[in-house]
Design a protein around this motif. Structure first.
Motif, mmCIF file in Angstrom:
data_model
loop_
_atom_site.group_PDB
_atom_site.id
_atom_site.type_symbol
_atom_site.label_atom_id
_atom_site.label_comp_id
_atom_site.label_asym_id
_atom_site.label_seq_id
_atom_site.Cartn_x
_atom_site.Cartn_y
_atom_site.Cartn_z
ATOM 1 N N ASN A 1 3.346 0.539 9.781
ATOM 2 C CA ASN A 1 3.012 1.712 8.980
ATOM 3 C C ASN A 1 3.714 1.722 7.627
ATOM 4 O OD1 ASN A 1 1.912 4.409 8.464
ATOM 5 N ND2 ASN A 1 4.007 5.105 8.765
ATOM 6 N N GLU A 2 4.999 1.377 7.601
ATOM 7 C CA GLU A 2 5.716 1.395 6.322
ATOM 8 C C GLU A 2 5.122 0.394 5.336
ATOM 9 O OE1 GLU A 2 9.850 0.870 7.022
ATOM 10 O OE2 GLU A 2 10.143 2.920 7.764
ATOM 11 N N TRP B 1 4.915 10.510 5.436
ATOM 12 C CA TRP B 1 5.503 9.415 4.677
ATOM 13 C C TRP B 1 6.785 8.951 5.356
ATOM 14 C CZ3 TRP B 1 5.467 14.530 3.607
ATOM 15 C CH2 TRP B 1 6.708 15.188 3.579
ATOM 16 N N SER B 2 7.219 7.784 4.964
ATOM 17 C CA SER B 2 8.529 7.281 5.381
ATOM 18 C C SER B 2 9.468 7.355 4.180
ATOM 19 C CB SER B 2 8.417 5.836 5.869
ATOM 20 O OG SER B 2 8.038 4.985 4.802
ATOM 21 N N GLN B 3 10.751 7.417 4.465
ATOM 22 C CA GLN B 3 11.723 7.469 3.371
ATOM 23 C C GLN B 3 11.657 6.211 2.521
ATOM 24 O OE1 GLN B 3 13.615 10.076 2.356
ATOM 25 N NE2 GLN B 3 14.070 8.756 0.598
ATOM 26 N N LYS B 4 11.354 5.063 3.148
ATOM 27 C CA LYS B 4 11.246 3.825 2.388
ATOM 28 C C LYS B 4 10.137 3.912 1.341
ATOM 29 C CE LYS B 4 13.216 0.479 5.631
ATOM 30 N NZ LYS B 4 12.977 -0.749 6.432
ATOM 31 N N THR B 5 9.064 4.622 1.664
ATOM 32 C CA THR B 5 7.971 4.761 0.701
ATOM 33 C C THR B 5 8.370 5.668 -0.446
ATOM 34 O OG1 THR B 5 6.360 4.387 2.457
ATOM 35 C CG2 THR B 5 5.540 5.379 0.427
ATOM 36 N N LEU C 1 1.896 -0.808 0.473
ATOM 37 C CA LEU C 1 0.743 -1.468 -0.125
ATOM 38 C C LEU C 1 -0.239 -0.454 -0.712
ATOM 39 C CD1 LEU C 1 0.112 -4.254 2.539
ATOM 40 C CD2 LEU C 1 0.824 -4.612 0.161
ATOM 41 N N ALA C 2 -0.372 0.686 -0.053
ATOM 42 C CA ALA C 2 -1.280 1.725 -0.552
ATOM 43 C C ALA C 2 -0.827 2.230 -1.921
ATOM 44 C CB ALA C 2 -1.365 2.880 0.447
ATOM 45 N N VAL C 3 0.470 2.370 -2.119
ATOM 46 C CA VAL C 3 0.994 2.798 -3.417
ATOM 47 C C VAL C 3 0.604 1.787 -4.493
ATOM 48 C CG1 VAL C 3 3.078 3.261 -4.760
ATOM 49 C CG2 VAL C 3 2.918 4.067 -2.388
ATOM 50 N N TYR C 4 0.791 0.508 -4.215
ATOM 51 C CA TYR C 4 0.422 -0.538 -5.172
ATOM 52 C C TYR C 4 -1.083 -0.585 -5.407
ATOM 53 C CZ TYR C 4 4.933 -2.830 -5.716
ATOM 54 O OH TYR C 4 6.218 -3.123 -6.039
ATOM 55 N N ALA C 5 -1.845 -0.265 -4.377
ATOM 56 C CA ALA C 5 -3.298 -0.422 -4.445
ATOM 57 C C ALA C 5 -3.989 0.682 -5.227
ATOM 58 C CB ALA C 5 -3.875 -0.491 -3.035
#
Length: 334
Positions: free
Chosen positions: A275-276, A293-297, A281-285
């Motif tokens: 999921n992370e 959301w995850s904290q890493k995102t 990848l969705a942010v880049y896309a």
């Protein structure tokens, strides 16, 4: 910027070119804002979404799509009569909710009993400040006009792009029913937010890119990409979820074909070890929104120089500061 570089290194040269193009289009048309959403009654730490889903049919659904079998109705607030709908919505408005998602089971043609509830919806709209989304099924033109007249703010509609998925997964007579509903919503001038379920046909990409082409013919106010989540008790329970790169590639193609519309990675997606990566990848896309959301995102968004913001609603809802006025904002920081 290490997080950003790590994601870039996972992409092939061809994918990097596509994603770079999608990124440029996103920043050029949508600036640096990135909105995180907490929909419905989902909890995230101590926070809870303020945009619950209500079912107008209880747990009943005649359509019995292969990926759902009516199970997604079970956690919704039950409002199976017009009186119940008004009462529950008035109570939700008094308790500080900013809006509602009206949903329910469909008949064999994919239609919900909107005619029975139009007056109740109109009353809810006139007596509260609730923003109203409807998961509309596959309505005809008269129904779309009635929903618009009742004060519905937006219609969410599932879109598939091939006959096999329309017939075998949704049990429709054919893809023409989906397209005619899009045409009806467009003619009625009711804002529409198409949802494309990536991997809907038993976990494989089949008609999703054609679905993008169909959607691009209209003028949606946003697009939501969700991902098949195999549910226990359905024929798809044992299906393997799509790899994150497949989902991200679909988002990137959506961005290139529809540069001006907001695109969200929706809440319905597998919460697995991938999921992370899917979120990143969705942010880049080219996504501009994300439900849950995850904290890493969040950290990645900050690394990329974007400005995270928060709204406790469905990700189809446009960002407004007053939607989250009574909810504390998450501490988005490194």
């Amino acid at each position: 910027m290490q997080r950003a570089k790590h994601i870039q290194d996972l992409l092939s040269k061809g994918e990097r070119d596509l994603f770079d193009r999608a990124w440029e289009l996103t920043r050029g048309n949508h600036g640096s804002d990135f909105t995180f959403y907490l929909p419905g009654m989902i909890r995230y730490g101590s926070m809870r979404g303020r945009y619950p889903a209500l079912s107008l049919t209880g747990t009943r659904c005649q359509m019995q799509c292969e990926h759902c079998k009516g199970l997604l109705l079970e956690p919704m607030i039950q409002a199976a009569t017009p009186e119940a709908l008004v009462g529950k919505c008035l109570k939700l408005a008094r308790s500080g909710h900013s809006g509602v998602l009206l949903s329910g089971g469909s008949d064999h043609r994919g239609r919900l009993p909107w005619g029975r509830f139009v007056k109740a919806i109109s009353r809810v709209k006139s007596e509260t400040g609730l923003f109203i989304s409807v998961h509309c099924g596959f309505p005809d033109y008269d129904t779309a006009v009635a929903l618009k007249g009742a004060g519905v703010d937006q219609a969410l509609i599932d879109i598939m792009g091939d006959e096999d998925t329309a017939r075998k997964i949704y049990h429709l007579d054919g893809l023409h029913e989906v397209v005619s509903s899009l045409e009806a919503l467009s003619r009625s001038q009711l804002d529409m937010v198409p949802h494309i379920v990536a991997g809907l046909n038993y976990g494989s990409i089949q008609g999703e890119y054609e679905a993008l082409r169909i959607v691009s013919r209209f003028q949606p106010s946003a697009l939501v990409v969700v991902v098949l989540t195999p549910l226990k008790g359905t024929p798809m329970a044992g299906v393997s979820p799509l790899p994150p790169i497949e989902v991200a590639r679909l988002i990137a193609r959506a961005r290139v074909s529809m540069p001006h519309i907001p695109i969200s990675l929706g809440c319905e997606r597998p919460r697995n070890k991938q999921n992370e990566l899917m979120e990143s990848l969705a942010v880049y896309a080219g996504a501009t929104r994300m439900a849950v959301w995850s904290q890493k995102t969040v950290d990645l968004v900050l690394d990329l120089g974007l400005q995270p913001r928060f709204q406790p609603t469905c990700c189809s809802v446009p960002y407004r500061q007053d939607h989250g006025a009574q909810v504390s904002v998450p501490p988005f920081s490194n």
